[in-house]
Design an enzyme around this catalytic site. Structure first.
Site, PDB file in Angstrom:
ATOM      1  N   TYR A  83       0.543  -1.486  -0.434  1.00 34.02           N
ATOM      2  CA  TYR A  83      -0.109  -0.190   0.124  1.00 34.02           C
ATOM      3  C   TYR A  83       1.040   1.379   0.005  1.00 34.02           C
ATOM      4  O   TYR A  83       0.611   1.927  -0.374  1.00 34.02           O
ATOM      5  CB  TYR A  83      -1.165  -0.193   1.078  1.00 34.02           C
ATOM      6  CG  TYR A  83      -2.366  -1.073   0.836  1.00 34.02           C
ATOM      7  CD1 TYR A  83      -2.293  -2.293   1.266  1.00 34.02           C
ATOM      8  CD2 TYR A  83      -3.491  -0.254   0.285  1.00 34.02           C
ATOM      9  CE1 TYR A  83      -3.038  -2.651   0.624  1.00 34.02           C
ATOM     10  CE2 TYR A  83      -4.365  -1.111  -0.248  1.00 34.02           C
ATOM     11  CZ  TYR A  83      -3.860  -2.834   0.268  1.00 34.02           C
ATOM     12  OH  TYR A  83      -5.431  -3.544   0.145  1.00 34.02           O
ATOM     13  N   GLN A 117     -14.795   2.852  -6.739  1.00 38.40           N
ATOM     14  CA  GLN A 117     -14.511   1.979  -5.953  1.00 38.40           C
ATOM     15  C   GLN A 117     -12.792   2.102  -6.062  1.00 38.40           C
ATOM     16  O   GLN A 117     -12.351   1.314  -5.241  1.00 38.40           O
ATOM     17  CB  GLN A 117     -14.281   0.752  -6.902  1.00 38.40           C
ATOM     18  CG  GLN A 117     -15.805   0.540  -7.819  1.00 38.40           C
ATOM     19  CD  GLN A 117     -15.988  -1.025  -8.332  1.00 38.40           C
ATOM     20  OE1 GLN A 117     -15.918  -2.066  -8.245  1.00 38.40           O
ATOM     21  NE2 GLN A 117     -16.096  -0.472  -9.372  1.00 38.40           N
ATOM     22  N   ASN A 118     -12.560   3.221  -6.263  1.00 38.14           N
ATOM     23  CA  ASN A 118     -11.304   3.798  -6.495  1.00 38.14           C
ATOM     24  C   ASN A 118     -10.681   3.796  -4.918  1.00 38.14           C
ATOM     25  O   ASN A 118     -11.544   4.430  -4.740  1.00 38.14           O
ATOM     26  CB  ASN A 118     -11.145   4.316  -7.604  1.00 38.14           C
ATOM     27  CG  ASN A 118     -11.129   4.644  -8.579  1.00 38.14           C
ATOM     28  OD1 ASN A 118     -10.865   2.718  -8.792  1.00 38.14           O
ATOM     29  ND2 ASN A 118     -11.317   5.046  -9.541  1.00 38.14           N
ATOM     30  N   ASP A 120      -8.028   5.858  -4.532  1.00 39.14           N
ATOM     31  CA  ASP A 120      -6.551   6.829  -5.036  1.00 39.14           C
ATOM     32  C   ASP A 120      -7.025   8.144  -4.639  1.00 39.14           C
ATOM     33  O   ASP A 120      -6.185   9.197  -4.103  1.00 39.14           O
ATOM     34  CB  ASP A 120      -6.038   6.348  -6.133  1.00 39.14           C
ATOM     35  CG  ASP A 120      -7.489   7.087  -6.888  1.00 39.14           C
ATOM     36  OD1 ASP A 120      -7.317   6.428  -8.274  1.00 39.14           O
ATOM     37  OD2 ASP A 120      -8.163   7.820  -6.958  1.00 39.14           O
ATOM     38  N   HIS A 135     -15.003   1.097  -1.459  1.00 36.40           N
ATOM     39  CA  HIS A 135     -13.531   0.432  -0.279  1.00 36.40           C
ATOM     40  C   HIS A 135     -12.530   1.244  -0.002  1.00 36.40           C
ATOM     41  O   HIS A 135     -11.812   0.799   0.343  1.00 36.40           O
ATOM     42  CB  HIS A 135     -12.870   0.190  -2.081  1.00 36.40           C
ATOM     43  CG  HIS A 135     -14.032  -0.780  -2.680  1.00 36.40           C
ATOM     44  ND1 HIS A 135     -14.222  -1.527  -4.217  1.00 36.40           N
ATOM     45  CD2 HIS A 135     -15.305  -1.404  -2.572  1.00 36.40           C
ATOM     46  CE1 HIS A 135     -15.106  -2.217  -4.487  1.00 36.40           C
ATOM     47  NE2 HIS A 135     -15.381  -2.452  -3.629  1.00 36.40           N
ATOM     48  N   CYS A 143      -6.785   0.980  13.332  1.00 37.81           N
ATOM     49  CA  CYS A 143      -6.012  -0.013  13.818  1.00 37.81           C
ATOM     50  C   CYS A 143      -6.533  -1.245  13.654  1.00 37.81           C
ATOM     51  O   CYS A 143      -8.008  -1.609  13.810  1.00 37.81           O
ATOM     52  CB  CYS A 143      -6.206   0.305  15.336  1.00 37.81           C
ATOM     53  SG  CYS A 143      -5.693  -0.840  16.278  1.00 37.81           S
ATOM     54  N   CYS A 163      -0.364   1.225  16.994  1.00 36.88           N
ATOM     55  CA  CYS A 163      -1.777   2.106  17.128  1.00 36.88           C
ATOM     56  C   CYS A 163      -1.245   2.758  18.893  1.00 36.88           C
ATOM     57  O   CYS A 163      -0.445   2.123  18.597  1.00 36.88           O
ATOM     58  CB  CYS A 163      -2.854   1.291  16.556  1.00 36.88           C
ATOM     59  SG  CYS A 163      -4.765   2.240  17.964  1.00 36.88           S
ATOM     60  N   PRO A 230     -12.278   0.428 -22.650  1.00 39.36           N
ATOM     61  CA  PRO A 230     -11.817   0.097 -23.476  1.00 39.36           C
ATOM     62  C   PRO A 230     -12.289  -1.137 -24.080  1.00 39.36           C
ATOM     63  O   PRO A 230     -12.079  -1.773 -25.350  1.00 39.36           O
ATOM     64  CB  PRO A 230     -10.175   0.561 -23.892  1.00 39.36           C
ATOM     65  CG  PRO A 230     -10.155   0.901 -22.573  1.00 39.36           C
ATOM     66  CD  PRO A 230     -11.328   1.605 -21.942  1.00 39.36           C
TER      67      PRO A 230
END
Ligand code: BV8
Length: 267
Positions: A83, A117-118, A120, A135, A143, A163, A230
């Site tokens: 991540y 759903q991203n 970013d 998401h 935590c 945490c 596409p």
């Protein structure tokens, strides 16, 4: 270029230069629009899509196996670093013309809901306001023990960090496979799909549930459903309009042909 004859029972495929006239007519009349985006809308910002081959160190991992609580429990450091790598990729990216065209579209529509759903955060960086992140978000942490957000934590060499409340491991605040989606966001997305005049499915392989149910629910409720991708997806044969191409090209064209040229964004 003659307008394509519109056969409601057959998805209308966009000619290479223009948006089907019937779609423009429906866009101009629309009061409520819902949009579902997937990783494809960020592709032209240089952010790899979720299922395309990962690069470098991550090439040998399958994202669907990494994006699970089991993977994190098995190797928290590996998952945390995956991540962190994705965060770096997104930090180097800018919203593209597709993200910005959705900001323009929002200005023309009385009730506009953007469901993504991203993880970013690029829709918010582009200037979209009402964004439902189904998401979660790469740049938030929580935590693992408490399942509660953690805004900040002391510098340390621990990977993942700990945490500050209970000492448990921190994890990305994203929804992994097998985990439930945020209830309020999902409920709002389902409401938007059920009441939309037009529903767009943009840059998603339409494989992941319950998000992939949303365009089908919109169709069932009588909405015009438009797919921009596409490639064909499992949704393609059900939609009203199938616009085959990159969202960064098609969305600005669609907004310009429907509502006229937009102010130039400082990209
Ligand atoms: C759930 C966040 C209830 C993390 C993601 C067993 C147990 C539990 C559940 C299941 C199970 N089996 C199946 C399920 C359901 C499961 C599921 O749907 N699995 C699929 C694979 C069959 N769903 C879940 O687990 C969900 N939770 O059901 O909870 C529950 C709870 C407990 C027990 C039982 C049930 C949770 C799903 C959320 C998973 N998290 N991401 C992270 O990102 O790391 S999903 C992941 O896929 C990403 O978020 C991504 O957004 C999402 C969808 O992928 P896409 O966005 O579509 O991206 P993709 O790469 O696939 O496609 C890109 C597309 O763009 C392509 O079509 C390409 O052609 C196109 N494109 C490329 N360039 C462009 C373009 N389009 C336009 N323009 C371009 N330039």
């Amino acid at each position: 270029m003659p307008n394509k004859v519109f056969h409601p029972e057959i998805p209308t495929v966009m000619s290479e230069l223009s948006i089907p006239g019937e779609l423009i007519t429906r866009l101009r009349a629309a009061q409520r629009i819902a949009v579902l985006t997937g990783a494809g809308i960020s592709a032209e910002s240089g952010v790899p899509t979720f299922r395309e081959a990962q690069t470098g160190l991550w090439a040998r991992y399958n994202p669907e196996e990494l994006a699970t609580p089991e993977a994190f429990q098995h190797d928290p450091k590996l998952v945390w670093e995956w991540y962190a790598w994705r965060q770096d990729r997104v930090r180097q990216a800018e919203p593209n013309a597709g993200h910005l065209a959705l900001v323009d579209m929002e200005r023309h529509i009385a009730e506009f809901t953007l469901i993504t759903q991203n993880v970013d955060g690029l829709h918010r960086r582009a200037g979209s306001h009402q964004v439902l992140e189904l998401h979660g978000n790469l740049f938030r942490a929580k935590c693992f023990n408490e399942d509660r957000p953690v805004e900040s934590w002391p510098d340390s060499d621990d990977i993942p960090p700990r945490c500050p409340r209970c000492g448990g491991l921190l994890r990305p605040d994203v929804v992994w496979f097998g985990e439930s989606l945020p209830e309020a966001a999902l409920r709002a997305a389902e409401q938007a799909a059920a009441h939309a005049d037009l529903f767009f499915s943009i840059g998603t392989s339409a494989l992941v549930y319950p998000a992939a149910n949303l365009p089908l629910a919109a169709l069932k409720a009588g909405a015009t459903v438009v797919e921009i991708n596409p490639q064909p997806t499992p949704l393609s044969s059900y939609v009203t309009f199938s616009l085959n191409g990159a969202s960064g090209v098609i969305l600005p064209m669609l907004v310009a042909q429907t509502w006229g040229k937009q102010r130039i964004h400082n990209l």
